[in-house]
Design an enzyme around this catalytic site. Structure first.
Site, PDB file in Angstrom:
ATOM      1  CD  GLU A 151     -26.450 -11.629  10.769  1.00 55.73           C
ATOM      2  OE1 GLU A 151     -25.354 -12.249  10.750  1.00 55.73           O
ATOM      3  OE2 GLU A 151     -26.627 -10.494  10.265  1.00 55.73           O
ATOM      4  CB  ILE A 205     -22.961 -17.969   7.704  1.00 60.41           C
ATOM      5  CG1 ILE A 205     -22.802 -17.200   8.989  1.00 60.41           C
ATOM      6  CG2 ILE A 205     -23.115 -19.181   7.622  1.00 60.41           C
ATOM      7  CD1 ILE A 205     -21.825 -17.836  10.058  1.00 60.41           C
ATOM      8  N   GLY A 249     -22.106 -12.197   8.877  1.00 60.94           N
ATOM      9  CA  GLY A 249     -21.140 -12.710  10.154  1.00 60.94           C
ATOM     10  C   GLY A 249     -19.611 -11.946   9.951  1.00 60.94           C
ATOM     11  CG  ASP A 267     -22.124 -11.271  13.716  1.00 63.98           C
ATOM     12  OD1 ASP A 267     -22.776 -10.704  14.535  1.00 63.98           O
ATOM     13  OD2 ASP A 267     -22.691 -12.091  12.828  1.00 63.98           O
ATOM     14  CG  ASP A 303     -26.613 -16.887  15.827  1.00 63.89           C
ATOM     15  OD1 ASP A 303     -25.831 -16.536  15.199  1.00 63.89           O
ATOM     16  OD2 ASP A 303     -27.272 -17.833  15.698  1.00 63.89           O
TER      17      ASP A 303
END
Length: 290
Positions: free
Chosen positions: A149, A68, A126, A129, A157
């Protein structure tokens, strides 16, 4: 490859293979709204293209994805602005924001065509992810991974905690997510996070394209069905999975393709397959000479 641009990503295609390239190289392809918004558009474009049978996801510049974009989180209007909400409406807006970001990566999973991640350099937060939503993953020998994270005071998330256990195991996911430690390509291969390791970015690009082209040369109906059945079977009993694949093949098994594949082996030629148009509709015209 012929290409075009979307917000935060570049899209190319060649020889039955589509490429989605994260394109913020100056920021290590750190994830921001342009990338989250651009990915589903790019996936839909390639998924609806009957000439594309496999999709590769890669990154521009020195790294695959730095996670991110923390800088964007400190600007007005960022997702964190919603995190301080006190009313039910404000909290619901924040939840919807997270779901919108999740949907960008889920687009790879929902895509009817196989999606292969080609990872080089950093794949952080991310980025992990993202790759766990892909069907296959390969990397360079200098690749670095981290479920990062917790180090920025966030519970991951965007999919790692849900998808990573099915890839590397529950206990390993717990250790990686709680420590946020960085691990390299060799360990990623040992853990089965990646299926293979290449010596350089050029070797990765060539190798993954060859893998994608090999898959693209197979029956689109069989490849699409294999992905759909495996994803369905992941969350159901063996009995339910067997019933689902029986129903799938009863609906979609194409006798002409099976027979032509068998004849092609005897005749030492490539079989002829039907193209799949948008939403899985089968073209009545095959791709002979395409």
């Amino acid at each position: 490859m012929a290409g075009e641009g979307y917000e935060g990503v570049q899209v190319e295609k060649s020889s039955g293979v589509g490429l989605i390239r994260l394109h913020r190289p100056a920021r290590s392809n750190a994830l921001n709204d342009t990338i989250f918004g651009g990915i589903p558009v790019a996936v839909k474009k390639l998924d609806s293209d009957p000439d594309v049978r496999v999709i590769i996801v890669a990154g521009s510049g020195k790294n695959f994805c730095g996670g991110i974009d923390l800088k964007s989180l400190s600007t007005p209007g960022s997702p964190l602005d919603f995190a301080d909400g006190t009313t039910g409406v404000e909290r619901e807006l924040f939840r919807r924001r997270i779901r919108w970001m999740q949907d960008a990566f889920t687009a790879f999973e929902l895509c009817s065509k196989p999606v292969i991640a080609a990872i080089h350099g950093a794949c952080i937060g991310g980025g992990v992810d993202l790759i766990t939503a892909c069907d296959l993953r390969y990397c360079t020998n200098d690749a670095k991974f981290s479920v990062r994270e917790v180090d920025v005071s966030v519970t991951a998330d965007l999919g790692s905690l849900q998808r990573l256990p099915g890839i590397v195991g529950w206990s390993t996911t717990m250790e990686l997510a709680l420590t946020a430690r960085t691990f390299g390509a060799a360990e990623a291969h040992t853990l089965k996070l990646v299926h293979g390791v290449f010596s350089s970015k050029d070797e990765l690009d060539r190798g993954v394209f060859d893998i994608a082209a090999d898959i693209a040369a197979k029956s689109p109906l069989a490849i699409t069905g294999t992905k759909a059945v495996l994803l369905r079977s992941r969350n159901c009993s063996v009995a339910d999975g067997l019933d689902y694949v029986a129903t799938w093949n009863a609906a979609l098994l194409y006798k002409r393709e099976v027979m032509d594949t068998l004849r092609a082996r005897e005749e030492n030629r490539l079989p002829v397959f039907s193209k799949l148009s948008y939403l899985g509709r089968v073209s009545i015209e095959d791709n002979r000479g395409a």
